[in-house]
Design an enzyme around this catalytic site. Structure first.
Site, PDB file in Angstrom:
ATOM      1  N   TYR A 183      -7.743  36.677  32.552  1.00  0.00           N
ATOM      2  CA  TYR A 183      -8.247  36.385  33.889  1.00  0.00           C
ATOM      3  C   TYR A 183      -8.279  37.666  34.724  1.00  0.00           C
ATOM      4  CZ  TYR A 183      -8.483  34.790  38.686  1.00  0.00           C
ATOM      5  OH  TYR A 183      -8.847  34.643  39.985  1.00  0.00           O
ATOM      6  N   ARG A 230       2.386  38.608  44.770  1.00  0.00           N
ATOM      7  CA  ARG A 230       2.633  38.552  46.206  1.00  0.00           C
ATOM      8  C   ARG A 230       2.104  37.254  46.832  1.00  0.00           C
ATOM      9  NH1 ARG A 230      -1.084  42.367  49.233  1.00  0.00           N
ATOM     10  NH2 ARG A 230      -2.412  40.638  48.625  1.00  0.00           N
ATOM     11  N   ARG A 240      -3.801  26.582  43.835  1.00  0.00           N
ATOM     12  CA  ARG A 240      -4.197  27.433  42.724  1.00  0.00           C
ATOM     13  C   ARG A 240      -2.946  28.024  42.109  1.00  0.00           C
ATOM     14  NH1 ARG A 240      -8.590  31.081  45.644  1.00  0.00           N
ATOM     15  NH2 ARG A 240      -6.771  31.205  46.997  1.00  0.00           N
ATOM     16  N   PHE A 300      -9.394  57.196  46.712  1.00  0.00           N
ATOM     17  CA  PHE A 300      -9.901  55.841  46.506  1.00  0.00           C
ATOM     18  C   PHE A 300      -9.082  55.109  45.435  1.00  0.00           C
ATOM     19  CE2 PHE A 300     -12.819  53.177  43.937  1.00  0.00           C
ATOM     20  CZ  PHE A 300     -13.214  52.261  44.896  1.00  0.00           C
TER      21      PHE A 300
END
Lengths: 487, 366
Positions: A183, A230, A240, A300
């Site tokens: 996933y 978290r 979920r 980034f």
């Protein structure tokens, strides 16, 4: 405006305030986007970017102009896909074909999607998706191909996941750790791959990063897994579940038991195991960062990773994650951004610091105590392997490379030695000369050194002599008078 | 093809018997185990293995055994055996060291005489790491050894530290004897193992276990962040078999030294906590003793022990050992030998502690 609570907080946490001020005052973006040259649709895209992503927008906007627009569009395409996947009001029969065909949809001029539920927060992006498509088509063909490929794979992965959920194959969410990582691969690992390909295409990263696929996979997995850990409470409230059954079933019978106060220790043990799974990827992330060649791209990539390890630390051994959303403080976030926008060594220091913090909180009662300790040790050893904190001690005798250096040092030492010898002899010489002149002058004036010497001897004898003061005092009485009379 | 003849010195010892076991498992060797002691009670012996009793200091007897067996490969493990020797004790050390150095010289000599092709020497990380005041973080084989000797004369250090330097220098000497005698016809290599533990391990696990009874478990020496290396006994045995294959085949390991550890550096404190946990013990509280304070406590206790003529468990050596970073990189062993630590630290500790528990239970019954 800061509230009273904030002021009170920063009054007792001055370092946090200092970090915030430092970041706000001293941080200059590596690159700044030039709004004057942007088309109306691109401006709209950046508007959506700011709206949909609070955490990423800042780092994206500072990216090098070569990749700025591509990364922004890439993000919006995936966000659009995600918005459709997330929306439980869309029936599967409608949702699945869109997800599977999304890589073609992004090439259809003027395509929009208005069937999202009214509560979907990024609904407007889909309503005006035509602007994203318009900008996508202006990108370099190579960039388009990368975005299209990733979109295709992610769309299919999401479709499979949604279908499984619908047909009850994964009725309780994710089952095995493998499913969990699968996933995360679809929602984050693929993003890592896409970004890496864009960076390499523009020469902003080492092409070797494309061969070591596990490295960019770990970059995505690390971020996604930290988010899943978290957000446990928030996701649970939204019905979920992303924590794999394989892990939580070791600690509790039913997933909802994790949130019961009486199961505190079990819940903590379960969260530790989740954190351990994530922590094992820390060294891969640092290795990946070593392959980035351009500062804005480095920032980034590095900022989210630093935030992630810090978040992992606040979640570790913290039962609050089952009650509310825990976050790193704003001061810590600014400090992390300061440290993540310079070089790899500072990022490594961040990882080492937080790894040690995690290590310090490790609890022997935890079933994964030893494993966590080993994972921390491995991260530290990895950091040591790229930035050694000590040099191998140099063995002068055994090291022929340093032979010249040794000879030079020896010469220098010799010179210093002789200088000292000259200096000392000059001083002694001067003293001897002056005393000599004085003694000669005294001798010409009639000084009796023989008497002075014997007198001195006797006085010394009187002081230290074992014969006693009486014997010594006899000559002492006579001699001084003669001495004086002569003079 | 006739099976390759392998002779293991110290073949009934803690490590030696594990190597013999690994060789038997490989099922392609004709094995001779040479040792001063017969196999001890409770250890596995194999009918296919020839056990020979011999002292490595007895050159004539050694020559006789080698002429008889004509081994192709010698795995020399005698030197690393610090059985029953406390790391900081002085008694009997000189004897042990002469066995290490002179014994190694003897074994190398008769091996050369008898046309041995490959010689693997069990060295120890102490050749580098036993410079007790120093930290060693992720050291590799390029770090030069033997500095311990130069410091030996200069430092006014305690007996325990001097003995450790001596140990290091002697171990370095023995390793040097082996590596310098490497030739294309007589290939040698040295495996520098980290502190080895396992079932029947006489030192590491029992010492840590002993802290429970002594009530020493709440005390943490120093910062508790310094990492150290350990290795499980069967992993070291694996490394020997890999080295043997390399020397007989490619020969890329010839004349080289390799660090062999579990590749899982861990803090001393956590290793102890993990061992105590296996015995169901958790310290009730934790007390951190700063390094300097601990050093002076060690100094005081050393004197107290000297005055009362007892051997203590706490000394400055212990403090330095507990507060220094001592871990190495096993990248070279992975690359050249293909070494992988098959038994991970958690599993290794579980097996070792279960074994010790059984021993304790058996003793309690008797």
């Amino acid at each position: 405006m800061p509230g009273v609570k904030d002021i009170a907080y920063y009054a007792v946490h001055p370092t946090q305030l200092r970090s915030i001020i430092q970041w706000k005052v001293w941080h200059n973006p590596v690159h700044e986007r030039d709004e004057s040259k942007e088309s109306a649709s691109l401006k709209r895209c950046f508007h959506f970017l700011a709206q949909t992503s609070r955490s990423f927008v800042a780092v994206i906007l500072e990216l090098h102009p070569d990749i700025l627009v591509s990364v922004a569009i890439f993000y919006l395409v995936l966000r659009g896909l995600d918005t459709i996947e997330d929306d439980m009001t869309i029936p599967l029969a409608k949702k699945e074909p869109i997800l599977r065909d999304f890589h073609n949809i992004i090439e259809q001029d003027g395509w929009t999607f208005t069937e999202n539920g009214p509560n979907e927060k990024d609904r407007q992006l889909c309503v005006e998706f035509n602007v994203v498509i318009e900008e996508y088509k202006k990108l370099k063909p190579a960039h388009q191909a990368i975005i299209k490929d990733i979109t295709k794979r992610m769309g299919n992965g999401m479709a499979d996941y949604v279908k499984n959920a619908e047909f009850g194959i994964n009725d309780n969410g994710v089952n095995t750790v493998k499913d969990y990582e699968k996933y995360c691969h679809y929602v984050a690992g693929l993003v890592g791959e896409g970004c890496t390909r864009l960076f390499v295409e523009e020469g902003k990263a080492n092409p070797a990063l494309l061969k070591r696929t596990e490295l960019h996979e770990s970059m995505g997995q690390f971020l996604q897994q930290v988010n899943i850990i978290r957000d446990i409470k928030e996701d649970f409230d939204d019905k979920r579940r992303f924590w794999p059954k394989e892990i939580w079933s070791k600690h509790v019978d039913k997933f909802e038991d994790l949130f019961k106060p009486e199961n505190k220790d079990k819940a903590l043990a379960c969260s530790s195991e989740m954190i351990l799974t994530t922590l094992r990827r820390a060294d891969d992330c640092l290795f990946y960062l070593a392959g980035i060649k351009e500062q804005s791209v480095f920032n980034f990539c590095a900022i989210p990773q630093s935030m992630a390890i810090a978040t992992l630390d606040v979640c570790f051994q913290n039962h609050d994650i089952f009650k509310r959303n825990v976050k790193i403080t704003k001061g810590d976030a600014c400090q992390l951004m300061l440290e993540s926008t310079q070089n790899l060594q500072l990022v490594c220091d961040v990882f080492k610091r937080y790894t040690r913090k995690i290590h310090k909180k490790n609890n022997p009662h935890d079933p994964n105590f030893l494993q966590i300790s080993i994972a921390c040790g491995k991260t530290e050893q990895f950091i040591e392997s790229i930035f050694p904190s000590q040099k191998p001690p140099v063995d002068e005798k055994k090291n022929p490379v340093n032979a010249e250096e040794v000879a030079r040092l020896k010469n220098e030492a010799d010179e210093t030695k002789w200088e000292t010898i000259y200096m000392v002899s000059a001083v002694i010489g001067t003293i001897l000369l002056i005393s000599g002149i004085m003694f000669t002058a005294a001798w010409f004036a009639g000084a009796r050194f023989d008497i002075a010497l014997s007198q001195a001897k006797e006085q010394l004898g009187q002081l230290f002599g074992s014969s006693g003061p009486i014997n010594a005092s006899v000559p002492l009485d006579t001699k001084p008078s003669t001495d004086h009379s002569e003079l | 093809m006739a099976p390759t003849k392998v002779l293991v010195t110290g073949g009934t010892g803690f490590l030696g018997s594990e190597i013999v076991h690994a060789l038997v498992e490989a099922n392609e060797f004709d094995i001779t185990a040479l040792d001063i002691n017969p196999p001890s009670l409770g250890t596995a012996t194999y009918s296919s293995v020839t056990y020979v009793r011999c002292d490595v200091l007895d050159l004539d007897r050694l020559r006789e055994v080698f002429k008889e067996t004509c081994p192709t490969v010698v795995l020399h493990t005698v030197a690393v055996n610090l059985l029953g020797e406390s790391r900081y004790g002085m008694q009997g050390r000189d004897a042990v060291f002469s066995i290490n150095v002179d014994g190694t010289k003897n074994v190398v000599q008769v091996s050369q005489e008898c046309g041995v092709k490959a010689f693997v020497y069990t060295s120890s990380v102490t050749v580098l790491l036993d410079q007790l005041e120093e930290n060693f973080r992720n050291a590799d084989e390029t770090w030069s050894t033997g500095r311990a000797t130069t410091l030996y004369g200069q430092s006014k250090v305690s007996h325990s530290i001097i003995s450790s330097y001596e140990h290091a220098s002697k171990a370095t000497m023995a390793e040097g004897v082996v590596l310098s005698s490497n030739t294309p016809g007589f290939r040698t290599c040295a495996l520098r193992a980290a502190p080895i533990f396992g079932p029947r391990d006489p030192v590491t696990i029992p010492t840590i276990h002993g802290c429970i009874a002594n009530g020493e478990t709440p005390f943490i020496l120093g910062s508790g962040t310094n990492l150290q290396d350990y290795v499980y006994v069967s992993n070291v045995a694996d490394a020997h078999v890999l080295a043997l294959h390399n020397l007989l085949g490619l020969g890329t390991a010839a004349g080289e030294a390799f660090f062999i550890t579990n590749g899982e550096p861990i803090t001393v404190r956590d290793l102890c906590l993990a061992v105590w946990k296996e015995f169901g013990h958790y310290p009730r509280f934790q007390l951190r003793i700063p390094e300097e304070l601990a050093w002076w406590m060690g100094w005081g206790l050393e004197w107290a022990c000297w005055l009362t003529n007892r051997t203590g468990t706490f000394s400055r050596g212990v403090v330095l050992d507990a507060t220094r970073a001592r871990y190495v990189s096993i990248a070279k062993a992975r690359r050249v030998l293909g070494y992988i630590p098959r038994v991970s630290l958690p599993e290794a500790l579980r097996i070792s502690c279960q074994h010790l528990q059984q021993q304790i239970n058996a003793q309690a019954k008797a």
